[in-house]
Design a protein around this motif. Structure first.
Motif, PDB file in Angstrom:
ATOM      1  N   GLU A 107       2.453  16.867  -6.878  1.00 48.71           N
ATOM      2  CA  GLU A 107       1.690  15.820  -7.577  1.00 48.71           C
ATOM      3  C   GLU A 107       2.169  14.423  -7.171  1.00 48.71           C
ATOM      4  OE1 GLU A 107      -1.256  14.927  -8.767  1.00 48.71           O
ATOM      5  OE2 GLU A 107      -1.064  16.820  -9.851  1.00 48.71           O
ATOM      6  N   MET A 108       1.263  13.493  -7.291  1.00 49.54           N
ATOM      7  CA  MET A 108       1.600  12.076  -7.084  1.00 49.54           C
ATOM      8  C   MET A 108       1.485  11.369  -8.420  1.00 49.54           C
ATOM      9  SD  MET A 108       2.248   9.607  -4.866  1.00 49.54           S
ATOM     10  CE  MET A 108       2.619   7.926  -5.394  1.00 49.54           C
ATOM     11  N   TYR A 109       2.521  10.658  -8.790  1.00 46.88           N
ATOM     12  CA  TYR A 109       2.487   9.876 -10.030  1.00 46.88           C
ATOM     13  C   TYR A 109       2.651   8.404  -9.694  1.00 46.88           C
ATOM     14  CZ  TYR A 109       3.106  14.221 -12.670  1.00 46.88           C
ATOM     15  OH  TYR A 109       2.943  15.468 -13.210  1.00 46.88           O
ATOM     16  N   MET A 110       1.783   7.591 -10.262  1.00 47.31           N
ATOM     17  CA  MET A 110       1.926   6.142 -10.099  1.00 47.31           C
ATOM     18  C   MET A 110       2.333   5.567 -11.451  1.00 47.31           C
ATOM     19  SD  MET A 110      -1.237   5.228  -7.604  1.00 47.31           S
ATOM     20  CE  MET A 110      -1.456   6.016  -6.014  1.00 47.31           C
ATOM     21  N   ILE A 111       3.506   4.967 -11.480  1.00 49.45           N
ATOM     22  CA  ILE A 111       4.122   4.582 -12.748  1.00 49.45           C
ATOM     23  C   ILE A 111       4.327   3.071 -12.802  1.00 49.45           C
ATOM     24  CG2 ILE A 111       6.119   4.971 -14.246  1.00 49.45           C
ATOM     25  CD1 ILE A 111       6.638   7.513 -12.514  1.00 49.45           C
ATOM     26  N   SER A 112       4.106   2.524 -13.961  1.00 46.17           N
ATOM     27  CA  SER A 112       4.305   1.086 -14.163  1.00 46.17           C
ATOM     28  C   SER A 112       5.765   0.712 -13.890  1.00 46.17           C
ATOM     29  CB  SER A 112       3.933   0.736 -15.610  1.00 46.17           C
ATOM     30  OG  SER A 112       4.325  -0.580 -15.891  1.00 46.17           O
ATOM     31  N   ARG A 161       0.807  -1.218   0.000  1.00 44.31           N
ATOM     32  CA  ARG A 161       0.000   0.000   0.000  1.00 44.31           C
ATOM     33  C   ARG A 161       0.844   1.274   0.000  1.00 44.31           C
ATOM     34  NH1 ARG A 161      -4.345   0.263   4.309  1.00 44.31           N
ATOM     35  NH2 ARG A 161      -4.987   1.918   2.920  1.00 44.31           N
ATOM     36  N   GLY A 162       2.137   1.143  -0.273  1.00 43.38           N
ATOM     37  CA  GLY A 162       3.028   2.298  -0.168  1.00 43.38           C
ATOM     38  C   GLY A 162       2.593   3.486  -1.008  1.00 43.38           C
ATOM     39  N   SER A 163       2.303   3.249  -2.280  1.00 45.17           N
ATOM     40  CA  SER A 163       1.962   4.385  -3.147  1.00 45.17           C
ATOM     41  C   SER A 163       0.583   4.951  -2.799  1.00 45.17           C
ATOM     42  CB  SER A 163       2.049   3.994  -4.625  1.00 45.17           C
ATOM     43  OG  SER A 163       1.351   2.806  -4.881  1.00 45.17           O
ATOM     44  N   GLN A 164      -0.299   4.115  -2.267  1.00 43.59           N
ATOM     45  CA  GLN A 164      -1.607   4.647  -1.833  1.00 43.59           C
ATOM     46  C   GLN A 164      -1.426   5.571  -0.630  1.00 43.59           C
ATOM     47  OE1 GLN A 164      -4.585   1.449  -1.329  1.00 43.59           O
ATOM     48  NE2 GLN A 164      -3.326   0.212  -2.682  1.00 43.59           N
ATOM     49  N   ILE A 165      -0.522   5.179   0.271  1.00 44.79           N
ATOM     50  CA  ILE A 165      -0.244   6.020   1.444  1.00 44.79           C
ATOM     51  C   ILE A 165       0.405   7.326   0.991  1.00 44.79           C
ATOM     52  CG2 ILE A 165       1.232   6.182   3.504  1.00 44.79           C
ATOM     53  CD1 ILE A 165       0.710   3.099   3.822  1.00 44.79           C
ATOM     54  N   ALA A 166       1.347   7.218   0.054  1.00 41.55           N
ATOM     55  CA  ALA A 166       2.020   8.422  -0.457  1.00 41.55           C
ATOM     56  C   ALA A 166       1.008   9.385  -1.069  1.00 41.55           C
ATOM     57  CB  ALA A 166       3.074   8.028  -1.487  1.00 41.55           C
ATOM     58  N   LYS A 167       0.051   8.846  -1.808  1.00 36.50           N
ATOM     59  CA  LYS A 167      -0.951   9.706  -2.456  1.00 36.50           C
ATOM     60  C   LYS A 167      -1.767  10.474  -1.417  1.00 36.50           C
ATOM     61  CE  LYS A 167      -4.611   9.971  -5.871  1.00 36.50           C
ATOM     62  NZ  LYS A 167      -5.254  11.028  -5.115  1.00 36.50           N
ATOM     63  N   LYS A 168      -2.110   9.810  -0.310  1.00 36.87           N
ATOM     64  CA  LYS A 168      -2.865  10.490   0.743  1.00 36.87           C
ATOM     65  C   LYS A 168      -2.054  11.667   1.300  1.00 36.87           C
ATOM     66  CE  LYS A 168      -5.550   6.525   2.391  1.00 36.87           C
ATOM     67  NZ  LYS A 168      -6.913   6.954   2.626  1.00 36.87           N
ATOM     68  N   ARG A 169      -0.750  11.473   1.442  1.00 41.28           N
ATOM     69  CA  ARG A 169       0.094  12.546   1.990  1.00 41.28           C
ATOM     70  C   ARG A 169       0.252  13.683   0.990  1.00 41.28           C
ATOM     71  NH1 ARG A 169       3.826   8.102   5.094  1.00 41.28           N
ATOM     72  NH2 ARG A 169       2.187   7.651   6.617  1.00 41.28           N
ATOM     73  N   VAL A 170       0.366  13.341  -0.275  1.00 44.26           N
ATOM     74  CA  VAL A 170       0.433  14.379  -1.307  1.00 44.26           C
ATOM     75  C   VAL A 170      -0.890  15.160  -1.321  1.00 44.26           C
ATOM     76  CG1 VAL A 170       0.491  14.761  -3.814  1.00 44.26           C
ATOM     77  CG2 VAL A 170       2.155  13.231  -2.740  1.00 44.26           C
ATOM     78  N   ASP A 171      -1.999  14.446  -1.215  1.00 38.03           N
ATOM     79  CA  ASP A 171      -3.305  15.107  -1.194  1.00 38.03           C
ATOM     80  C   ASP A 171      -3.432  16.040   0.017  1.00 38.03           C
ATOM     81  OD1 ASP A 171      -4.069  13.900  -3.519  1.00 38.03           O
ATOM     82  OD2 ASP A 171      -5.301  12.353  -2.578  1.00 38.03           O
TER      83      ASP A 171
END
Lengths: 139, 222
Positions: free
Chosen positions: A105-110, A78-88
């Motif tokens: 911004e939060m970017y989720m990249i393949s 869940r790392g990138s989901q947690i990061a997105k919450k902090r960016v938000d």
């Protein structure tokens, strides 16, 4: 860096995303990674803290982004989901301070060898060029 | 625990207008547990205030400190000889801490950074809800341990109102009717007889209606 054509951008990047996309971080300039983007590698994007994001802005960044894995492929689940919450969270703070939330911004990249890692750096550079220097500069 | 949440940023900025040297004071008690006023939140708020002032070209000096608790004399005494060094102290404690800070340091400006919300529980990470209204005369022995004061929107004592629909309160379909919960729980405990006992009119003098409350324990005093 006050030159609006060379915005100072700090990128906090997941170790797995960065290496999977570039194979070798030393190759990034040859692959076209913008020189104005300063990379800070994290063991996982979920390691980013609100404090670190705000400090980067206080210390002069014109723009900030976090690059992590796609939300369903995070090595740490869940790392990138947690990061997105902090960016938000920081976007909301910026909004309340009348600072453009688009500066972060939060970017989720393949996590595969691809240009996504470089494209988000280019996209963020273009965005910040349009927004101009940080409103904290020159104050 | 006491649950609080940070005030809107602009409200805090407004109360600190013109102040140049601020101590942002956290509390490691309840508000730290509910992620509103502990060490981490102090650091975040200090950054927010500095960014705002930098943007306005009005720099501010922020100091950060977090006490074990702001509701105990022994911890607040740590600020002796220091409180006067600041233009103001922005407390991230609950209202209890802010009050006690103001009591102990009469010549120092003190501001609240939080709204003290309620006494409640952590249901899960990021979710808190109210459980006790601190009325000073607990009735939980008669209601299966579920409080009709803190958890009923009308604070009813003798069963639900007509707004109880399918176990939910009329104010919000996400709010449980506590009288439904009380009935279900007592039924499960085979204690429905308890509901036949009518609550008399409650004496609210033990609550805030009786003025500020105080407890003195002679057995504990030194």
């Amino acid at each position: 860096m006050n030159d609006v054509n060379q915005p100072d951008i700090v990128a906090f990047c997941c170790h797995y995303t960065a290496y999977a996309c570039s194979q070798d971080l030393q190759n990034l300039p040859q692959l076209g990674f913008p020189e104005n983007v300063r990379l800070e590698i994290l063991p996982c994007s979920g390691r980013i803290s609100i404090t670190r994001l705000l400090k980067a802005f206080e210390q002069g960044a014109d723009g900030i982004y976090v690059a992590g894995c796609k939300d369903d492929t995070c090595h740490n689940v869940r790392g990138s989901q947690i990061a997105k919450k902090r960016v938000d969270y920081v976007k909301d703070v910026f909004d309340q301070l009348n600072i453009e939330p688009e500066r972060i911004e939060m970017y989720m990249i393949s996590r595969e060898p691809n240009r996504g890692f470089i494209e988000v750096a280019e996209e963020m550079t273009m965005r910040i060029k349009k927004l101009g220097s940080s409103p904290l500069k020159g104050k | 625990m006491i649950v609080g949440q940070r005030k809107p940023i602009q409200e805090i900025i407004g109360m600190l207008k013109g102040i140049k040297k601020i101590l942002i004071l956290g509390c490691s008690g309840c508000v730290s547990v509910c992620s509103a006023g502990g060490e981490k939140e102090v650091e975040i708020l200090a950054l927010i205030l500095r960014i705002d002032r930098k943007k306005k070209g009005e720099p501010v000096e922020t100091m950060e400190k977090t006490l074990a608790r702001q509701c105990d004399t022994e911890y607040l005494e740590e600020l002796k000889g220091e409180a006067g060094n600041y233009d103001a102290i922005l407390s991230m404690a609950c209202g209890v801490g802010v009050n006690y800070l103001a009591d102990m340091y009469p010549t120092t400006l003190v501001f609240p950074a939080l709204n003290t919300s309620f006494m409640g529980v952590s249901e899960e990470q990021g979710v808190w809800s109210e459980r006790c209204a601190g009325c000073g005369d607990c009735v939980l022995d008669r209601t299966g341990g579920l409080c009709p004061i803190a958890r009923c929107s009308k604070r009813l004592f003798n069963g639900p109102c007509g707004g109880s629909q399918n176990g939910k309160c009329e104010i919000d379909p996400n709010v449980a009717c506590v009288w439904q919960l009380i009935y279900d729980r007592l039924k499960g405990l085979n204690q429905l007889e308890k509901l036949k006992e009518i609550f008399p009119i409650k004496d609210w003098s033990s609550s805030l209606h009786g003025g500020p409350r105080k407890i003195v324990r002679e057995d504990l005093k030194l």
